[in-house]
Enzyme design. Structure first.
Site, PDB file in Angstrom:
ATOM      1  N   LYS A 192       0.844  -1.192   0.000  1.00 54.32           N
ATOM      2  CA  LYS A 192       0.000   0.000   0.000  1.00 54.32           C
ATOM      3  C   LYS A 192       0.885   1.249   0.000  1.00 54.32           C
ATOM      4  O   LYS A 192       1.385   1.679   1.030  1.00 54.32           O
ATOM      5  CB  LYS A 192      -0.926   0.049   1.217  1.00 54.32           C
ATOM      6  CG  LYS A 192      -1.995   1.148   1.092  1.00 54.32           C
ATOM      7  CD  LYS A 192      -2.500   1.638   2.419  1.00 54.32           C
ATOM      8  CE  LYS A 192      -1.583   2.608   3.095  1.00 54.32           C
ATOM      9  NZ  LYS A 192      -1.448   3.905   2.379  1.00 54.32           N
ATOM     10  N   GLY A 226       6.988   5.057   8.648  1.00 59.41           N
ATOM     11  CA  GLY A 226       6.150   6.240   8.785  1.00 59.41           C
ATOM     12  C   GLY A 226       6.349   6.875  10.149  1.00 59.41           C
ATOM     13  O   GLY A 226       7.374   6.684  10.810  1.00 59.41           O
ATOM     14  N   THR A 267       5.977   7.897  14.136  1.00 56.86           N
ATOM     15  CA  THR A 267       5.952   7.114  15.362  1.00 56.86           C
ATOM     16  C   THR A 267       4.522   6.949  15.866  1.00 56.86           C
ATOM     17  O   THR A 267       4.154   5.881  16.386  1.00 56.86           O
ATOM     18  CB  THR A 267       6.835   7.783  16.421  1.00 56.86           C
ATOM     19  OG1 THR A 267       8.204   7.728  15.974  1.00 56.86           O
ATOM     20  CG2 THR A 267       6.736   7.086  17.762  1.00 56.86           C
ATOM     21  N   ALA A 291       1.749   6.710  14.081  1.00 52.95           N
ATOM     22  CA  ALA A 291       1.126   5.639  13.298  1.00 52.95           C
ATOM     23  C   ALA A 291       1.730   4.287  13.653  1.00 52.95           C
ATOM     24  O   ALA A 291       1.028   3.268  13.695  1.00 52.95           O
ATOM     25  CB  ALA A 291       1.286   5.921  11.810  1.00 52.95           C
ATOM     26  N   GLY A 292       3.046   4.256  13.906  1.00 52.31           N
ATOM     27  CA  GLY A 292       3.704   3.012  14.282  1.00 52.31           C
ATOM     28  C   GLY A 292       3.166   2.444  15.578  1.00 52.31           C
ATOM     29  O   GLY A 292       3.006   1.215  15.714  1.00 52.31           O
ATOM     30  N   GLU A 297       9.801   1.060  11.015  1.00 53.97           N
ATOM     31  CA  GLU A 297      10.880   2.051  10.876  1.00 53.97           C
ATOM     32  C   GLU A 297      10.213   3.404  10.998  1.00 53.97           C
ATOM     33  O   GLU A 297       9.457   3.819  10.117  1.00 53.97           O
ATOM     34  CB  GLU A 297      11.593   1.870   9.528  1.00 53.97           C
ATOM     35  CG  GLU A 297      12.930   2.594   9.455  1.00 53.97           C
ATOM     36  CD  GLU A 297      12.804   4.014   8.943  1.00 53.97           C
ATOM     37  OE1 GLU A 297      12.853   4.934   9.797  1.00 53.97           O
ATOM     38  OE2 GLU A 297      12.645   4.208   7.745  1.00 53.97           O
ATOM     39  N   CYS A 335      13.609  10.911   7.798  1.00 58.33           N
ATOM     40  CA  CYS A 335      13.599  10.492   9.198  1.00 58.33           C
ATOM     41  C   CYS A 335      15.002  10.469   9.793  1.00 58.33           C
ATOM     42  O   CYS A 335      15.160  10.585  11.003  1.00 58.33           O
ATOM     43  CB  CYS A 335      12.939   9.131   9.333  1.00 58.33           C
ATOM     44  SG  CYS A 335      13.686   7.846   8.293  1.00 58.33           S
ATOM     45  N   GLU A 339       9.761  15.848  15.879  1.00 55.20           N
ATOM     46  CA  GLU A 339      10.222  15.707  14.496  1.00 55.20           C
ATOM     47  C   GLU A 339       9.494  16.728  13.618  1.00 55.20           C
ATOM     48  O   GLU A 339       8.275  16.652  13.440  1.00 55.20           O
ATOM     49  CB  GLU A 339       9.973  14.288  13.995  1.00 55.20           C
ATOM     50  CG  GLU A 339      10.582  14.021  12.637  1.00 55.20           C
ATOM     51  CD  GLU A 339      10.455  12.570  12.215  1.00 55.20           C
ATOM     52  OE1 GLU A 339      11.386  12.051  11.570  1.00 55.20           O
ATOM     53  OE2 GLU A 339       9.418  11.952  12.519  1.00 55.20           O
TER      54      GLU A 339
END
Length: 481
Positions: free
Chosen positions: A177, A229, A231, A233-234, A251, A285, A385
């Site tokens: 995706k 993506g 953090t 969303a992770g 990652e 990143c 970030e």
């Protein structure tokens, strides 16, 4: 115009389940440059079903590793044949400066793929060991299963191939995706994969938004998720995968520190940080966005960084003369701009740059490359970030303090140490809790593991460790004699 009418489902170009479209808009001109279908949950269901059949009943997972290597080699050769076109597509679609699309996107993707092919040729897919009781044990690395790959917009091919290539080499089937900001970059990969002659069902490519991604993450037919993506969303993906004990590689974000030791040359540091901090217009990143400088050399380091930033050309990403391009979207332009305004309110000293559009530009999602001095590590601009061309220069008194400041972050993805003495730089680097570091440079080495400590992720990519992220280990004890 970049126009796609179909999705790539199970190795075949297929009409989407709905007529929903993703409109591709140039970050430079703010004008439409194309469109693609937008995948839905129904398309994910079809793709996962095809991947499940290909994994459970098809030849791919049971193919000899040498044959899988040959298939991925065909893909790699086809990718190289189109590298000029691909670099232009990425720059048009998401605004990466063309020089970076050539070097850091398409070029790096090709190099990383080659490194995986070489690693796969000698990887111990099956090895015999002497067991504790003297009998032999067969240790097998078998494919992990159906892999859902979810990738961001900033380096769309590089982060995709960092997952897709090792998954294929391991014998997995994949549902990819791509981000909705770079849907054409994803579907052009499907065109190239189509030339590699993979069996039906092995790869699907479905551009879509968060809802589609979450459906893929929670789909019962998926065995592993590989995500790059934010953090935030992770964390969401980790929680969803944890509920089903689904394997996951993440990652995530970074707020990397560049430690300038007192014997480093400020001009050389600034030259090196031009790439390490401002690659892809700061939308990386791994960007070294916190520069830690000793008070004894602080003014010289700040002046060198300001001179470097002031010398960068900002503008049309398709013009090779421009080092900095636009942000990917208006929301990203506004986000980075809000952090620049926040830095001023927090009391950081604005050395160069600042709020607003760069001089001479009236359209496009641009921000002014900015350097802040007198930044405290407790300021939000030093902790969060920003994902844009913004540098924070933080003073320190001793090397111990520099190490403490560098480690005082929720992130731990990348970093650098700048010193006239390599061994001294390495000694300092050993004390930094981050996944990758460079001495007087920063680069990702494709023969070595890449990934983060702390909130920067789980798992590693590249090197043999990257291949092992897509296998399950099986031990078979054999009888003596």
């Amino acid at each position: 115009m970049l126009e796609y009418k179909e999705l790539y489902i199970g190795g075949r170009w297929t009409a989407p389940a709905t007529d929903r479209r993703i409109r591709v808009v140039s970050p430079h001109s703010e004008q439409p440059v194309g469109s693609t279908p937008e995948a839905t949950a129904a398309d994910v269901d079809r793709a996962v079903a095809a991947a499940r059949r290909a994994f459970d009943d098809g030849p791919w997972p049971r193919t000899d590793p040498a044959e899988r290597i040959a298939a991925v080699r065909r893909f790699a050769d086809a990718y190289l044949d189109r590298q000029e076109e691909l670099a232009g597509l990425i720059s048009t679609e998401m605004g990466a400066p063309l020089w970076f699309s050539h070097v850091g996107q398409v070029g790096a993707t090709a190099m990383a793929t080659e490194a995986f092919l070489l690693a796969a040729a000698t990887h111990p897919w099956e090895e015999r060991r002497v067991g504790t009781f003297g009998s032999p044990v067969l240790v097998r690395r078998e494919p992990a299963g159906v892999v859902g790959v979810i990738t961001p917009w900033n380096v769309p091919h590089f982060v995709t191939l960092a997952k897709l290539v090792p998954a294929l080499l391991a014998g997995c089937t994949v549902v990819l995706k791509p981000a909705p900001e770079t849907p054409a970059s994803g579907l052009v990969l499907a065109e190239i994969l189509d030339r590699a002659g993979l069996p039906d069902g092995v790869v699907s490519v479905l551009p879509g938004g968060r809802e589609v991604g979450e459906h893929l993450v929670t789909h019962p037919g998926v065995d592993k998720i590989a995500f790059t993506g934010s953090t935030a969303a992770g964390r969401r993906i980790a929680a969803l995968c944890g509920a089903d004990l689904r394997r996951v590689t993440l990652e995530l974000g970074g707020k990397s520190a560049a430690i300038v030791l007192d014997d480093a040359d400020p001009a050389e540091v600034a030259q090196g940080l031009q790439m390490a901090s401002l690659m892809n217009s700061g939308q990386a990143c791994i960007a070294q966005s916190r520069v830690l400088a000793p008070r004894s050399r602080y003014a010289a380091v700040v002046d060198a960084l300001a001179a470097m930033v002031d010398g960068l050309s900002v503008g049309d990403p398709l013009d090779m003369a421009n080092y900095i391009g636009p942000m990917v979207a208006r929301r990203q332009q506004e986000r980075v701009g809000s952090y620049i305004e926040l830095g001023v309110r927090e009391g950081a000293r604005l050395v160069t740059g600042g709020p607003g559009m760069p001089d001479g530009l009236t359209t496009g999602w641009y921000v002014r490359p900015t350097v802040f001095a007198d930044v405290g590590n407790d300021m939000r601009i030093a902790r969060e970030e920003i994902f844009g061309p913004v540098l924070c220069v933080i003073p320190y008194d001793t090397e111990d303090e520099a190490v403490r400041i560098a480690n005082d972050s929720e992130y731990g993805l990348a970093g650098t140490v700048w010193s006239a003495e390599e061994d001294h730089g390495v000694d300092v680097a050993r004390r930094i809790r981050t996944g990758t570091l460079g001495i007087n440079q920063y680069l990702i080495d494709f023969n070595s593991p890449f990934g983060g400590f702390k909130a920067s992720g789980i798992g590693r990519e590249f090197g043999p460790e990257g291949l092992d992220g897509y296998v399950e280990l099986k031990s078979i004890a054999l009888p003596l004699g």
